[in-house]
Design a protein around this motif. Sequence first.
Motif, PDB file in Angstrom:
ATOM      1  N   ILE A 166     125.984   4.761  48.681  1.00 18.02           N
ATOM      2  CA  ILE A 166     124.961   3.716  48.482  1.00 18.02           C
ATOM      3  C   ILE A 166     124.303   4.054  47.149  1.00 18.02           C
ATOM      4  CG2 ILE A 166     122.796   2.782  49.409  1.00 18.02           C
ATOM      5  CD1 ILE A 166     124.248   4.308  52.113  1.00 18.02           C
ATOM      6  N   PHE A 179     120.363   0.967  40.878  1.00 19.54           N
ATOM      7  CA  PHE A 179     120.620  -0.043  39.846  1.00 19.54           C
ATOM      8  C   PHE A 179     120.844   0.547  38.456  1.00 19.54           C
ATOM      9  CE2 PHE A 179     116.067   0.448  38.936  1.00 19.54           C
ATOM     10  CZ  PHE A 179     116.071   0.382  37.550  1.00 19.54           C
ATOM     11  N   ILE A 199     127.495   5.888  38.564  1.00 22.26           N
ATOM     12  CA  ILE A 199     127.138   6.573  39.818  1.00 22.26           C
ATOM     13  C   ILE A 199     128.189   6.351  40.917  1.00 22.26           C
ATOM     14  CG2 ILE A 199     125.398   6.756  41.648  1.00 22.26           C
ATOM     15  CD1 ILE A 199     123.274   6.831  39.458  1.00 22.26           C
ATOM     16  N   LYS A 222     128.612   0.659  48.681  1.00 22.07           N
ATOM     17  CA  LYS A 222     127.570  -0.383  48.780  1.00 22.07           C
ATOM     18  C   LYS A 222     126.722  -0.227  47.509  1.00 22.07           C
ATOM     19  CE  LYS A 222     123.733  -1.268  49.469  1.00 22.07           C
ATOM     20  NZ  LYS A 222     122.888  -1.881  48.391  1.00 22.07           N
ATOM     21  N   SER A 232     124.081  -1.267  44.309  1.00 24.44           N
ATOM     22  CA  SER A 232     122.765  -1.904  44.259  1.00 24.44           C
ATOM     23  C   SER A 232     122.940  -3.419  44.179  1.00 24.44           C
ATOM     24  CB  SER A 232     121.988  -1.420  43.037  1.00 24.44           C
ATOM     25  OG  SER A 232     120.859  -2.254  42.839  1.00 24.44           O
ATOM     26  N   LYS A 254     119.306  -3.641  52.693  1.00 23.16           N
ATOM     27  CA  LYS A 254     118.929  -2.702  53.758  1.00 23.16           C
ATOM     28  C   LYS A 254     119.745  -2.904  55.043  1.00 23.16           C
ATOM     29  CE  LYS A 254     115.094  -1.177  56.655  1.00 23.16           C
ATOM     30  NZ  LYS A 254     115.728   0.117  56.879  1.00 23.16           N
ATOM     31  N   SER A 283     115.745   5.923  45.165  1.00 19.11           N
ATOM     32  CA  SER A 283     114.367   6.421  45.183  1.00 19.11           C
ATOM     33  C   SER A 283     114.175   7.435  46.318  1.00 19.11           C
ATOM     34  CB  SER A 283     113.409   5.246  45.360  1.00 19.11           C
ATOM     35  OG  SER A 283     113.727   4.574  46.553  1.00 19.11           O
ATOM     36  N   GLN A 315     120.322  11.860  46.751  1.00 18.52           N
ATOM     37  CA  GLN A 315     119.611  12.140  45.509  1.00 18.52           C
ATOM     38  C   GLN A 315     118.465  11.144  45.356  1.00 18.52           C
ATOM     39  OE1 GLN A 315     123.837  13.362  43.498  1.00 18.52           O
ATOM     40  NE2 GLN A 315     122.206  12.736  42.111  1.00 18.52           N
ATOM     41  N   GLY A 316     117.278  11.671  45.086  1.00 21.39           N
ATOM     42  CA  GLY A 316     116.091  10.824  45.022  1.00 21.39           C
ATOM     43  C   GLY A 316     115.528  10.692  43.620  1.00 21.39           C
ATOM     44  N   CYS A 323     117.068   8.970  35.904  1.00 24.81           N
ATOM     45  CA  CYS A 323     116.474  10.019  36.735  1.00 24.81           C
ATOM     46  C   CYS A 323     116.349  11.318  35.949  1.00 24.81           C
ATOM     47  CB  CYS A 323     117.289  10.233  37.990  1.00 24.81           C
ATOM     48  SG  CYS A 323     118.874  10.949  37.624  1.00 24.81           S
ATOM     49  N   PHE A 359     125.555  18.033  40.145  1.00 20.48           N
ATOM     50  CA  PHE A 359     124.317  17.386  39.699  1.00 20.48           C
ATOM     51  C   PHE A 359     123.201  17.901  40.612  1.00 20.48           C
ATOM     52  CE2 PHE A 359     121.120  14.406  38.808  1.00 20.48           C
ATOM     53  CZ  PHE A 359     121.426  13.814  37.598  1.00 20.48           C
TER      54      PHE A 359
HETATM   55  P1  NAD Z   1     116.370   2.182  45.558  1.00 24.95           P
HETATM   56  O1  NAD Z   1     116.036   3.345  46.407  1.00 24.95           O
HETATM   57  O2  NAD Z   1     115.466   1.011  45.574  1.00 24.95           O
HETATM   58  O3  NAD Z   1     117.827   1.599  45.935  1.00 24.95           O
HETATM   59  C1  NAD Z   1     118.961   2.431  45.980  1.00 24.95           C
HETATM   60  C2  NAD Z   1     119.930   1.880  47.008  1.00 24.95           C
HETATM   61  O4  NAD Z   1     119.330   1.913  48.299  1.00 24.95           O
HETATM   62  C3  NAD Z   1     120.349   0.439  46.754  1.00 24.95           C
HETATM   63  O5  NAD Z   1     121.738   0.325  46.999  1.00 24.95           O
HETATM   64  C4  NAD Z   1     119.539  -0.353  47.776  1.00 24.95           C
HETATM   65  O6  NAD Z   1     120.208  -1.501  48.243  1.00 24.95           O
HETATM   66  C5  NAD Z   1     119.344   0.626  48.911  1.00 24.95           C
HETATM   67  N1  NAD Z   1     118.074   0.457  49.609  1.00 24.95           N
HETATM   68  C6  NAD Z   1     116.886   0.095  49.037  1.00 24.95           C
HETATM   69  N2  NAD Z   1     115.910   0.082  49.981  1.00 24.95           N
HETATM   70  C7  NAD Z   1     116.494   0.444  51.145  1.00 24.95           C
HETATM   71  C8  NAD Z   1     116.003   0.622  52.476  1.00 24.95           C
HETATM   72  N3  NAD Z   1     114.718   0.410  52.784  1.00 24.95           N
HETATM   73  N4  NAD Z   1     116.869   0.997  53.429  1.00 24.95           N
HETATM   74  C9  NAD Z   1     118.173   1.227  53.137  1.00 24.95           C
HETATM   75  N5  NAD Z   1     118.690   1.064  51.895  1.00 24.95           N
HETATM   76  C10 NAD Z   1     117.867   0.693  50.910  1.00 24.95           C
HETATM   77  O7  NAD Z   1     116.561   2.741  44.066  1.00 24.95           O
HETATM   78  P2  NAD Z   1     116.746   1.920  42.709  1.00 24.95           P
HETATM   79  O8  NAD Z   1     115.454   1.258  42.346  1.00 24.95           O
HETATM   80  O9  NAD Z   1     117.977   1.094  42.778  1.00 24.95           O
HETATM   81  O10 NAD Z   1     117.025   3.114  41.700  1.00 24.95           O
HETATM   82  C11 NAD Z   1     116.025   3.818  41.018  1.00 24.95           C
HETATM   83  C12 NAD Z   1     115.720   5.136  41.707  1.00 24.95           C
HETATM   84  O11 NAD Z   1     116.910   5.917  41.776  1.00 24.95           O
HETATM   85  C13 NAD Z   1     114.714   5.990  40.928  1.00 24.95           C
HETATM   86  O12 NAD Z   1     113.833   6.566  41.833  1.00 24.95           O
HETATM   87  C14 NAD Z   1     115.588   7.047  40.265  1.00 24.95           C
HETATM   88  O13 NAD Z   1     114.931   8.250  39.960  1.00 24.95           O
HETATM   89  C15 NAD Z   1     116.633   7.242  41.318  1.00 24.95           C
HETATM   90  N6  NAD Z   1     117.831   7.821  40.756  1.00 24.95           N
HETATM   91  C16 NAD Z   1     118.076   9.132  41.058  1.00 24.95           C
HETATM   92  C17 NAD Z   1     119.190   9.765  40.531  1.00 24.95           C
HETATM   93  C18 NAD Z   1     119.459  11.200  40.829  1.00 24.95           C
HETATM   94  O14 NAD Z   1     120.522  11.693  40.476  1.00 24.95           O
HETATM   95  N7  NAD Z   1     118.543  11.927  41.480  1.00 24.95           N
HETATM   96  C19 NAD Z   1     120.071   9.041  39.708  1.00 24.95           C
HETATM   97  C20 NAD Z   1     119.793   7.709  39.439  1.00 24.95           C
HETATM   98  C21 NAD Z   1     118.668   7.111  39.980  1.00 24.95           C
END
Ligand code: NAD
Length: 498
Positions: free
Chosen positions: A155, A158, A164, A182, A184, A215, A235, A256-257, A290, A458
Motif C-alpha cells: 500500500i 502519493f 515506492i 494498492k 495511492s 481505505k 503517514s 514506513q511512516g 520523507c 531503508f
Molecule cells: P497516507 O498515509 O495518506 O496514504 C498512504 C496510503 O495509505 C495510500 O495508499 C492511501 O490510500 C492509504 N490510506 C490512507 N488513509 C488510510 C486509512 N485511514 N486506512 C487505510 N489506508 C489508508 O500518505 P500520503 O499522504 O499518500 O503520503 C505522505 C506520507 O508518506 C508522509 O507522511 C511521508 O512522510 C510518508 N512517506 C514515508 C516514507 C518512508 O520511507 N518512511 C516514504 C514516502 C512517504
Amino acid sequence: MIVWSILMSEHQIRNYINGQWHFSSAASRLDVRNPATAQVLAEVVLSPADEVDAAAQAGQAAFLEWRRVPVAERIQPLFKLKALLEAHLDELARIVTNECGKTYAESAGEIRRGIENVEVACGTPILMQGYNNEDIARGIDEHMFRQPLGVVAAITPFNFPAMIPLWFLPYAVATGNSFILKPSERVPMASERLFDLIDQAGFPPGVLQLVNGGKETVDALLDHPLVRAYSFVGSTPVARYIYRRAAENGKRAQCQGGAKNPVVIMPDAEMDMTTRIMADSAFGCAGQRCLAASVAITVGEARDAFTERIADAAASRKVGYGLDEGVEMGPVISAASKSRIEGLIEQGAREGAGVLVDGRQRAVDGYEDGYFLFPTILMDVPPEGEIAQTEIFGPVLSLMHAATIEDAIRLVNARAYGNMACIFTSDGETARRFRNEAFAGNIGINIGVAAPMAFFPFSGWGESFFGDLHAQARHGVEFYTQTKVVIERWPRHWSRQF
Ligand code: NAD
C-alpha cells in the motif's frame, strides 16, 4: 493494451487482476488532477472488497504454481521489466510529473531508483539462499531454507508514484510470492502504466496484480485470509493502524511512516556547498519527501552564515510546472495540502517563529489554478512548540540554533520520528560522534538526502517505522520469505534398503 494519453480527461484507471485489465464496478470514484494546473487527468475507482477478493484468489492460485518455478527462471521477467522501464523512462517521468507535480528531473530520478531495485532483485538466487551445518550430531545434518509466504500486498503513498511500488514488488515475486499493489488513489496513473509494462514482461497471470482504491480497499486487503503480509509506506497514523490491524490478523507487516528530519550545520561546514545541498533537500519535490531536511540546527557561528545564504537560495528558487524548462520546484499535491501547509506556517508564527521567507500568496504565471506554495523559511522555531515536531510535508524549512554539538544532538534526539538525521561538518570526530548518537536509521554526513541505495535497507526508526525488516535488498528478501529448518539423518542400514 491501454491507449495512453496523459492529457486524456476521460481516462478511467483500471485494475489488473489475473493477467487482465478490468474496469471496476465500484460507484465511488475520485478525480486525479494535475497539481500544476488543477486539470482532471483521470478518474480512479475505489475498489470494494469483492474486487480485492478476486485478486487474492487469483494471487493464491498463481502462487501455488509460481513458488515451484526455479528462482533463476522467476527472475527472467524482471530482466525484461528492467529493459521496458529503461525504454519507457521518459514517458513514465512525464506521467509522474503530471500527476504528482515534481519536476521532470525529480521524476526521472525516482524511476531510476525504482529500476535499481529491479536490478538488485535479479540477485535473488543468491539473496534467498539459506545455510546449513553438516554433522550437528553424528550423522545428522541441519539446513535452513527460505520459502515464500503466499499472496502479499503493498500500500503506497502519493509522493513517489513510480519508485515506492518498486521497493517491494521485485523482491516479492523473485522470492516466489504473488503480489498485489494498492497505489495511492491520488497518483494511480504511474502504477497503471507500470502494470502495462509488467503485462509485457512475461509474468504468469495472477503473480502481479493492481487494485486501486482507498481505505475500504486497504481494509479488505488487511482482513483477507489469503493475504499474508503487508508493505506500507505513508503517514505515521496510517502506518500504525496497518501495523496493528495486520498483527491482530496474525500477519506480517513492515510499515514506513512520516518524518521530521533534522540537519545539524557546524561552523566548520563548507557553507556554499551546505546551502546548495540543504536547499535541494528542503525544497526538492516541494518538500514532499520523507527524507526532506525539515529542521536546520545551526551550531555557534554557523547561524549567520547559513541563515543569510539559505534565505537567498529559498527566495531565488524557480517554481513552476515541472515539465517547463529551468523549473526547480513544482506544486504541492492538492489544494487541501496547500491550505494545510499554510495553516502550519501560520501556527509556527503564532508559536513565536519568524517567517524569514514567506512562500504564501504567490502564484506562477500561466498556472494560476495550480497548488503552488513557494519555499518558506521559519526562523527561531521554539523547540518546545508543536511546529518543531509536526511533519509539514511541504517546502518549509525551520531554523533552530544550538550553542554546542551536545545541544544540537539533544535537539535532534528530542523527536519521535527517526527517519533521517544529517550533519554538515569538516571535522571527522564530530561527524563520528553524530553518526553514533543521533536517533535515526538513515544518517547523512555532508549529505542532504540520505536515501539508501537499493542494495541497503531503508532504515527508518521510531515513529517513522513499525516492524523490523525494512524495504529493499536483503531485508526485502527476508520479509517476503519464511525460514524452514530441516534436520535430517540417513542411517546406513536404511539407505541400503532403498
Ligand atoms: P497516507 O498515509 O495518506 O496514504 C498512504 C496510503 O495509505 C495510500 O495508499 C492511501 O490510500 C492509504 N490510506 C490512507 N488513509 C488510510 C486509512 N485511514 N486506512 C487505510 N489506508 C489508508 O500518505 P500520503 O499522504 O499518500 O503520503 C505522505 C506520507 O508518506 C508522509 O507522511 C511521508 O512522510 C510518508 N512517506 C514515508 C516514507 C518512508 O520511507 N518512511 C516514504 C514516502 C512517504
